[in-house]
Design a protein around this motif. Sequence first.
Motif, mmCIF file in Angstrom:
data_model
loop_
_atom_site.group_PDB
_atom_site.id
_atom_site.type_symbol
_atom_site.label_atom_id
_atom_site.label_comp_id
_atom_site.label_asym_id
_atom_site.label_seq_id
_atom_site.Cartn_x
_atom_site.Cartn_y
_atom_site.Cartn_z
ATOM 1 N N LEU A 76 0.776 -1.362 0.020
ATOM 2 C CA LEU A 76 0.004 0.196 0.046
ATOM 3 C C LEU A 76 0.956 1.207 0.001
ATOM 4 C CD1 LEU A 76 -2.775 -1.082 2.474
ATOM 5 C CD2 LEU A 76 -3.111 -0.989 -0.022
ATOM 6 N N THR A 77 1.696 1.214 -0.737
ATOM 7 C CA THR A 77 2.743 2.444 -0.984
ATOM 8 C C THR A 77 2.635 2.870 -2.421
ATOM 9 O OG1 THR A 77 4.741 1.104 -1.525
ATOM 10 C CG2 THR A 77 4.413 1.851 0.894
ATOM 11 N N PHE A 78 2.969 4.065 -2.705
ATOM 12 C CA PHE A 78 2.853 4.621 -3.896
ATOM 13 C C PHE A 78 3.990 3.713 -4.965
ATOM 14 C CE2 PHE A 78 3.768 7.722 -7.577
ATOM 15 C CZ PHE A 78 2.332 8.099 -7.735
ATOM 16 N N PRO A 79 3.759 3.375 -5.951
ATOM 17 C CA PRO A 79 4.445 2.493 -6.766
ATOM 18 C C PRO A 79 5.304 3.479 -7.609
ATOM 19 C CG PRO A 79 1.910 2.057 -7.317
ATOM 20 C CD PRO A 79 2.266 3.079 -6.382
ATOM 21 N N LYS A 80 6.899 2.867 -7.728
ATOM 22 C CA LYS A 80 7.830 3.432 -8.226
ATOM 23 C C LYS A 80 7.512 3.453 -9.820
ATOM 24 C CE LYS A 80 10.199 4.135 -4.467
ATOM 25 N NZ LYS A 80 10.002 5.283 -3.606
ATOM 26 N N GLY A 81 7.213 2.523 -10.332
ATOM 27 C CA GLY A 81 7.005 2.409 -11.820
ATOM 28 C C GLY A 81 5.809 2.205 -12.409
ATOM 29 N N ILE A 82 5.112 3.279 -11.682
ATOM 30 C CA ILE A 82 3.748 3.162 -12.230
ATOM 31 C C ILE A 82 3.582 3.806 -13.628
ATOM 32 C CG2 ILE A 82 3.227 5.405 -11.232
ATOM 33 C CD1 ILE A 82 0.848 2.507 -11.192
ATOM 34 N N MET A 83 4.319 4.438 -13.973
ATOM 35 C CA MET A 83 4.597 5.235 -15.499
ATOM 36 C C MET A 83 4.551 4.253 -16.476
ATOM 37 S SD MET A 83 6.465 8.741 -15.507
ATOM 38 C CE MET A 83 8.038 8.255 -14.939
ATOM 39 N N THR A 84 5.096 3.209 -16.220
ATOM 40 C CA THR A 84 5.515 1.914 -17.147
ATOM 41 C C THR A 84 4.288 1.646 -17.432
ATOM 42 O OG1 THR A 84 7.774 1.456 -15.866
ATOM 43 C CG2 THR A 84 6.881 -0.342 -17.767
ATOM 44 N N LEU A 85 3.311 1.301 -16.447
ATOM 45 C CA LEU A 85 2.148 0.546 -16.782
ATOM 46 C C LEU A 85 1.288 1.442 -17.606
ATOM 47 C CD1 LEU A 85 -0.019 -1.535 -16.254
ATOM 48 C CD2 LEU A 85 -0.763 0.004 -14.285
ATOM 49 N N PHE A 86 1.161 2.841 -17.430
ATOM 50 C CA PHE A 86 0.446 3.796 -18.176
ATOM 51 C C PHE A 86 0.970 3.939 -19.749
ATOM 52 C CE2 PHE A 86 -1.216 4.859 -14.044
ATOM 53 C CZ PHE A 86 -2.570 4.810 -14.181
ATOM 54 N N LEU A 87 2.306 3.867 -19.600
ATOM 55 C CA LEU A 87 3.151 3.893 -21.179
ATOM 56 C C LEU A 87 2.542 2.559 -21.872
ATOM 57 C CD1 LEU A 87 6.296 5.428 -20.186
ATOM 58 C CD2 LEU A 87 4.672 6.422 -21.674
ATOM 59 N N GLY A 88 2.549 1.464 -21.282
ATOM 60 C CA GLY A 88 2.069 0.272 -21.819
ATOM 61 C C GLY A 88 0.767 0.031 -22.338
ATOM 62 N N THR A 89 -0.298 0.900 -21.264
ATOM 63 C CA THR A 89 -1.555 0.889 -21.991
ATOM 64 C C THR A 89 -1.814 1.871 -23.153
ATOM 65 O OG1 THR A 89 -2.124 2.390 -19.955
ATOM 66 C CG2 THR A 89 -2.883 0.031 -19.676
ATOM 67 N N SER A 90 -1.046 2.948 -22.752
ATOM 68 C CA SER A 90 -1.085 3.941 -23.881
ATOM 69 C C SER A 90 -0.478 3.178 -25.283
ATOM 70 C CB SER A 90 -0.328 5.102 -23.532
ATOM 71 O OG SER A 90 -0.295 6.088 -24.364
ATOM 72 N N SER A 91 0.520 2.535 -25.369
ATOM 73 C CA SER A 91 0.822 1.682 -26.437
ATOM 74 C C SER A 91 -0.151 0.875 -26.934
ATOM 75 C CB SER A 91 2.138 0.994 -26.037
ATOM 76 O OG SER A 91 3.454 2.002 -25.817
ATOM 77 N N LEU A 92 -0.818 0.107 -26.089
ATOM 78 C CA LEU A 92 -1.857 -0.643 -26.708
ATOM 79 C C LEU A 92 -3.183 0.103 -27.368
ATOM 80 C CD1 LEU A 92 -2.374 -3.224 -23.800
ATOM 81 C CD2 LEU A 92 -1.504 -3.814 -26.008
ATOM 82 N N MET A 93 -3.350 1.284 -26.815
ATOM 83 C CA MET A 93 -4.530 2.055 -27.215
ATOM 84 C C MET A 93 -3.707 2.841 -28.636
ATOM 85 S SD MET A 93 -6.203 4.022 -24.293
ATOM 86 C CE MET A 93 -4.801 4.192 -23.168
ATOM 87 N N MET A 94 -2.861 3.066 -28.767
ATOM 88 C CA MET A 94 -2.055 3.674 -30.093
ATOM 89 C C MET A 94 -2.106 2.433 -31.107
ATOM 90 S SD MET A 94 -1.697 6.789 -29.771
ATOM 91 C CE MET A 94 -0.687 7.108 -31.220
ATOM 92 N N ALA A 95 -2.071 1.400 -30.905
ATOM 93 C CA ALA A 95 -1.872 0.134 -31.870
ATOM 94 C C ALA A 95 -3.399 0.132 -32.201
ATOM 95 C CB ALA A 95 -1.739 -1.085 -31.228
ATOM 96 N N TYR A 96 -4.248 0.198 -31.354
ATOM 97 C CA TYR A 96 -5.596 0.435 -31.982
ATOM 98 C C TYR A 96 -5.900 1.590 -32.915
ATOM 99 C CZ TYR A 96 -10.722 1.174 -32.172
ATOM 100 O OH TYR A 96 -12.217 1.052 -32.714
ATOM 101 N N LEU A 97 -5.296 2.864 -32.495
ATOM 102 C CA LEU A 97 -5.506 4.100 -33.164
ATOM 103 C C LEU A 97 -4.542 4.229 -34.315
ATOM 104 C CD1 LEU A 97 -5.751 6.501 -30.214
ATOM 105 C CD2 LEU A 97 -7.606 5.954 -31.801
ATOM 106 N N SER A 98 -3.593 3.298 -34.586
ATOM 107 C CA SER A 98 -2.744 3.614 -35.849
ATOM 108 C C SER A 98 -3.283 3.597 -37.196
ATOM 109 C CB SER A 98 -1.477 2.576 -35.709
ATOM 110 O OG SER A 98 -0.465 2.663 -36.687
ATOM 111 N N PRO A 99 -3.891 2.676 -37.598
ATOM 112 C CA PRO A 99 -4.632 2.646 -38.794
ATOM 113 C C PRO A 99 -5.708 3.954 -38.983
ATOM 114 C CG PRO A 99 -5.289 0.672 -37.855
ATOM 115 C CD PRO A 99 -4.628 1.199 -36.767
#
Length: 127
Positions: free
Chosen positions: A33-56
């Motif tokens: 229950l502490t602030f995750p140090k690598g939380i940006m990696t999760l959001f960058l990964g989900t953003s990459s998945l969304m950009m894969a959908y948006l690319s076409p």
Amino acid sequence: MKKARENQITYLFLGIVMVPLSIYINYPYIMQLTFPKGIMTLFLGTSSLMMAYLSPHLFPRDERSKEIIGKSMSINYFVLFSSMTLLILLTGSLGPFVLTSTQVLVVLFCIMITTIPLTMIVYVNRI
């Protein structure tokens, strides 16, 4: 269209690699229950998945893609300022949460990196 397909494969690969990796990195912090140090990696990964959908939809660079990007940016302006207001209320002197300035910046970055492709997905389905 070939460029869009190459970008889609690249974004999909990055998302598939980054999301499980970030879950593995952040799991101990979440369990403590502490602030995750690598939380940006999760959001960058989900953003990459969304950009894969948006690319076409975005890489042909036609009028439709420009309209999607323009509407998305105008909505993100309001989302960013409302999230800043909410963070001020939650972490201010009377707020229930205590975050360092770096943590607040990380949270703002995560909000920004997620809402931009998310609003584009909403407008892709509408336009």
